[in-house]
Write an enzyme that holds these catalytic residues in place. Structure first.
Site, short mmCIF file in Angstrom:
data_model
loop_
_atom_site.label_atom_id
_atom_site.label_comp_id
_atom_site.label_asym_id
_atom_site.label_seq_id
_atom_site.Cartn_x
_atom_site.Cartn_y
_atom_site.Cartn_z
N LYS A 1 9.42 -59.80 -35.80
CA LYS A 1 8.53 -60.77 -36.78
C LYS A 1 9.67 -61.16 -37.84
O LYS A 1 10.57 -60.59 -38.15
CB LYS A 1 7.59 -59.88 -37.72
CG LYS A 1 6.68 -60.77 -38.61
CD LYS A 1 7.29 -60.17 -39.75
CE LYS A 1 6.47 -60.67 -41.19
NZ LYS A 1 6.55 -60.64 -42.53
N ARG B 1 15.21 -67.82 -39.35
CA ARG B 1 15.24 -66.46 -38.67
C ARG B 1 14.40 -66.34 -37.42
O ARG B 1 14.98 -65.74 -36.36
CB ARG B 1 14.46 -65.28 -39.58
CG ARG B 1 15.69 -64.99 -40.95
CD ARG B 1 14.56 -63.90 -41.62
NE ARG B 1 15.41 -63.85 -42.78
CZ ARG B 1 15.14 -62.78 -43.90
NH1 ARG B 1 14.00 -62.31 -43.90
NH2 ARG B 1 16.22 -62.60 -44.72
N ILE C 1 9.37 -57.43 -30.10
CA ILE C 1 8.78 -58.43 -30.63
C ILE C 1 8.93 -58.54 -32.20
O ILE C 1 8.11 -58.44 -32.97
CB ILE C 1 7.09 -58.12 -30.33
CG1 ILE C 1 6.88 -56.69 -30.56
CG2 ILE C 1 6.81 -58.57 -28.95
CD1 ILE C 1 5.36 -56.40 -30.53
N HIS D 1 -4.51 -49.97 -29.82
CA HIS D 1 -3.77 -50.19 -30.88
C HIS D 1 -2.93 -48.66 -31.35
O HIS D 1 -2.02 -48.44 -31.31
CB HIS D 1 -4.15 -50.48 -32.17
CG HIS D 1 -3.32 -51.42 -33.03
ND1 HIS D 1 -3.58 -52.31 -33.59
CD2 HIS D 1 -2.08 -50.98 -33.46
CE1 HIS D 1 -2.64 -53.14 -34.37
NE2 HIS D 1 -1.63 -51.79 -34.15
N ASP E 1 2.62 -61.74 -30.32
CA ASP E 1 1.95 -60.37 -30.36
C ASP E 1 0.95 -60.32 -31.91
O ASP E 1 1.46 -60.33 -33.00
CB ASP E 1 2.91 -59.15 -30.40
CG ASP E 1 2.29 -57.78 -30.54
OD1 ASP E 1 1.53 -57.25 -29.63
OD2 ASP E 1 2.09 -57.44 -31.90
N LEU F 1 13.46 -54.14 -35.72
CA LEU F 1 14.44 -54.25 -36.51
C LEU F 1 14.26 -53.26 -37.69
O LEU F 1 14.66 -53.33 -38.65
CB LEU F 1 14.45 -55.74 -37.14
CG LEU F 1 14.66 -56.80 -36.42
CD1 LEU F 1 14.52 -58.37 -36.95
CD2 LEU F 1 16.14 -56.86 -35.51
N ASN G 1 16.70 -64.97 -34.16
CA ASN G 1 16.32 -63.82 -33.56
C ASN G 1 16.12 -64.32 -32.11
O ASN G 1 16.25 -63.19 -31.13
CB ASN G 1 14.96 -63.30 -34.12
CG ASN G 1 15.23 -62.64 -35.27
OD1 ASN G 1 16.43 -62.60 -35.93
ND2 ASN G 1 14.02 -62.42 -35.88
P1 NDP Z 1 10.48 -55.87 -37.53
O1 NDP Z 1 11.30 -54.81 -37.29
O2 NDP Z 1 10.15 -57.17 -36.64
O3 NDP Z 1 10.88 -56.45 -38.75
C1 NDP Z 1 10.51 -57.39 -39.52
C2 NDP Z 1 11.30 -57.52 -41.04
O4 NDP Z 1 12.78 -57.84 -40.60
C3 NDP Z 1 10.59 -58.64 -41.83
O5 NDP Z 1 11.09 -58.02 -42.99
C4 NDP Z 1 11.56 -59.86 -41.56
O6 NDP Z 1 11.75 -60.55 -42.86
C5 NDP Z 1 12.97 -59.10 -41.34
N1 NDP Z 1 13.62 -60.08 -40.67
C6 NDP Z 1 13.34 -60.69 -39.15
N2 NDP Z 1 14.32 -61.29 -38.84
C7 NDP Z 1 15.39 -61.18 -39.82
C8 NDP Z 1 16.75 -61.63 -39.57
N3 NDP Z 1 16.99 -62.40 -38.66
N4 NDP Z 1 17.53 -61.50 -40.58
C9 NDP Z 1 17.09 -60.55 -41.51
N5 NDP Z 1 15.84 -60.25 -41.82
C10 NDP Z 1 15.14 -60.52 -40.61
O7 NDP Z 1 9.02 -55.35 -38.11
P2 NDP Z 1 7.39 -55.49 -38.07
O8 NDP Z 1 6.91 -54.19 -38.41
O9 NDP Z 1 7.12 -56.71 -38.14
O10 NDP Z 1 7.39 -55.32 -36.12
C11 NDP Z 1 7.44 -56.31 -35.47
C12 NDP Z 1 6.25 -56.72 -34.81
O11 NDP Z 1 5.64 -55.54 -34.04
C13 NDP Z 1 4.80 -56.98 -35.53
O12 NDP Z 1 4.95 -58.15 -36.09
C14 NDP Z 1 3.80 -56.53 -34.95
O13 NDP Z 1 3.39 -57.49 -33.93
C15 NDP Z 1 4.18 -55.37 -33.93
N6 NDP Z 1 3.86 -54.24 -34.55
C16 NDP Z 1 3.00 -53.34 -33.81
C17 NDP Z 1 2.55 -52.14 -34.23
C18 NDP Z 1 1.57 -51.32 -33.35
O14 NDP Z 1 1.35 -50.23 -34.08
N7 NDP Z 1 1.43 -51.54 -32.25
C19 NDP Z 1 3.06 -51.49 -35.51
C20 NDP Z 1 3.95 -52.34 -36.21
C21 NDP Z 1 4.44 -53.66 -35.81
P3 NDP Z 1 10.76 -61.79 -43.17
O15 NDP Z 1 9.43 -61.64 -42.45
O16 NDP Z 1 11.13 -62.02 -44.59
O17 NDP Z 1 11.61 -63.11 -42.44
#
Ligand code: NDP
Length: 277
Positions: free
Chosen positions: A234, A240, A232, A112, A46, A194, A244
């Site tokens: 990140k 990680r 999805i 979006h 994504d 998450l 996941n």
């Molecule tokens: P997430 O809920 O996926 O959380 C990501 C955070 O969790 C990061 O800080 C990551 O740390 C941490 N993390 C991930 N896996 C682990 C693990 N196993 N243990 C501990 N910490 C973990 O948040 P996002 O906001 O990134 O959402 C995911 C995706 O959703 C985005 O990447 C994007 O593609 C989409 N999105 C879409 C939006 C929209 O408006 N359509 C808005 C926001 C997101 P680290 O990176 O340091 O590993």
């Protein structure tokens, strides 16, 4: 290598239940992290024009193809940004995204945000319909649409969105919207599954994960899968990314699911869709 189960969208296209999101993945790291995810077994990626890393996603998908992973085995999503809404501007934004990605077609293209004050999501979606009918994108949908936005869209367009990608995690389970999606045949895809990491220290989740011998991230992602939506997450490290995806060898009981459902507290990590324009 792990492999996510798939979900069939309302037009017959198949998407993995668990994909990899790249919001805030720096452009310079994106190809490597997406390649790591693909090697770990992810097949759904994504991205969005906003993330400024589509080029890295495209390079990773093309590199995977060179390693024998067929293009049609990988599912790539991108999104038209708010300032590009409108029929012609959306078509131009799609061309720009495809030039960045360097791919022949896209699997899923989303609006979006609805941006109600701009009042352009209907012509924008009509552009997505054009791209869909031309075969340049395999499925089309929306993101951050609330029920009234969906109703307005459905009344004015022909192709029911395949997906609505919305903020969704145990603090914000989107119960009503998921019901609406189920009635309309729209798949719910969870962004920030998450809670951007903040939910991982929630004491009730920590205690449940300890009891199960899994990480809190795995517990929450397993809850997503058993709740019937797509997610999805990140992550920025190979460990990680792998962790996941490693959620398909255990099951949460009904009581464990209910304990996570009980965390519903209408708590967002991002903005409310009516406030983004
Ligand atoms: P997430 O809920 O996926 O959380 C990501 C955070 O969790 C990061 O800080 C990551 O740390 C941490 N993390 C991930 N896996 C682990 C693990 N196993 N243990 C501990 N910490 C973990 O948040 P996002 O906001 O990134 O959402 C995911 C995706 O959703 C985005 O990447 C994007 O593609 C989409 N999105 C879409 C939006 C929209 O408006 N359509 C808005 C926001 C997101 P680290 O990176 O340091 O590993």
């Amino acid at each position: 290598m792990q492999r996510s189960p798939q979900h069939t969208l309302n037009n017959g296209a198949a998407i993995d239940v668990l994909g990899y999101g790249v919001y805030k993945v720096p452009a310079d790291d994106c190809e490597d992290l997406v390649s790591t995810a693909i090697d770990a077994g992810y097949r759904t990626i994504d991205t969005a024009a906003l993330y400024a890393n589509e080029a890295g996603v495209g390079r990773a998908v093309r590199a995977a193809e060179a390693r024998g992973i067929a293009r049609n085995d990988v599912f790539v999503t991108s999104k038209v940004w708010n300032t590009d809404q409108g029929y012609d501007a959306t078509l131009a934004a799609f061309d720009a995204s495809m030039a960045e990605l360097g791919l022949e077609y896209l699997d899923l293209y989303l609006i979006h945000w609805p941006c109600p004050e701009r009042n352009l999501f209907i012509p924008s979606y009509k552009a997505l319909e054009t791209l869909y009918h031309e075969g340049r994108v395999r499925a089309i949908g929306v993101s951050n649409f609330e029920e009234p936005h969906l109703q307005q869209l459905l009344a004015a367009t022909d192709v029911v969105p395949a997906v609505n990608q919305v903020e969704l995690h145990p603090w914000l389970p989107q119960t009503r919207l998921r019901q609406v999606h189920a009635e309309l045949g729209i798949a719910t895809q969870a962004w920030s599954p998450l809670g951007r990491g903040a939910i991982l220290t929630e004491p009730a989740l920590v205690s449940l994960a300890d009891g199960l011998g899994c990480s809190v991230a795995q517990l929450v992602l397993r809850w997503h899968v058993q709740s019937g939506h797509l997610a999805i997450p990140k992550a920025s490290s190979a460990g990680r990314i792998q962790e996941n995806l490693d959620i398909f060898s255990f099951t949460l009981s009904e009581d464990q699911m209910k304990a996570i459902d009980a965390l519903d507290s209408d708590r967002r990590s991002g903005s409310h869709p009516n406030q983004v324009n």
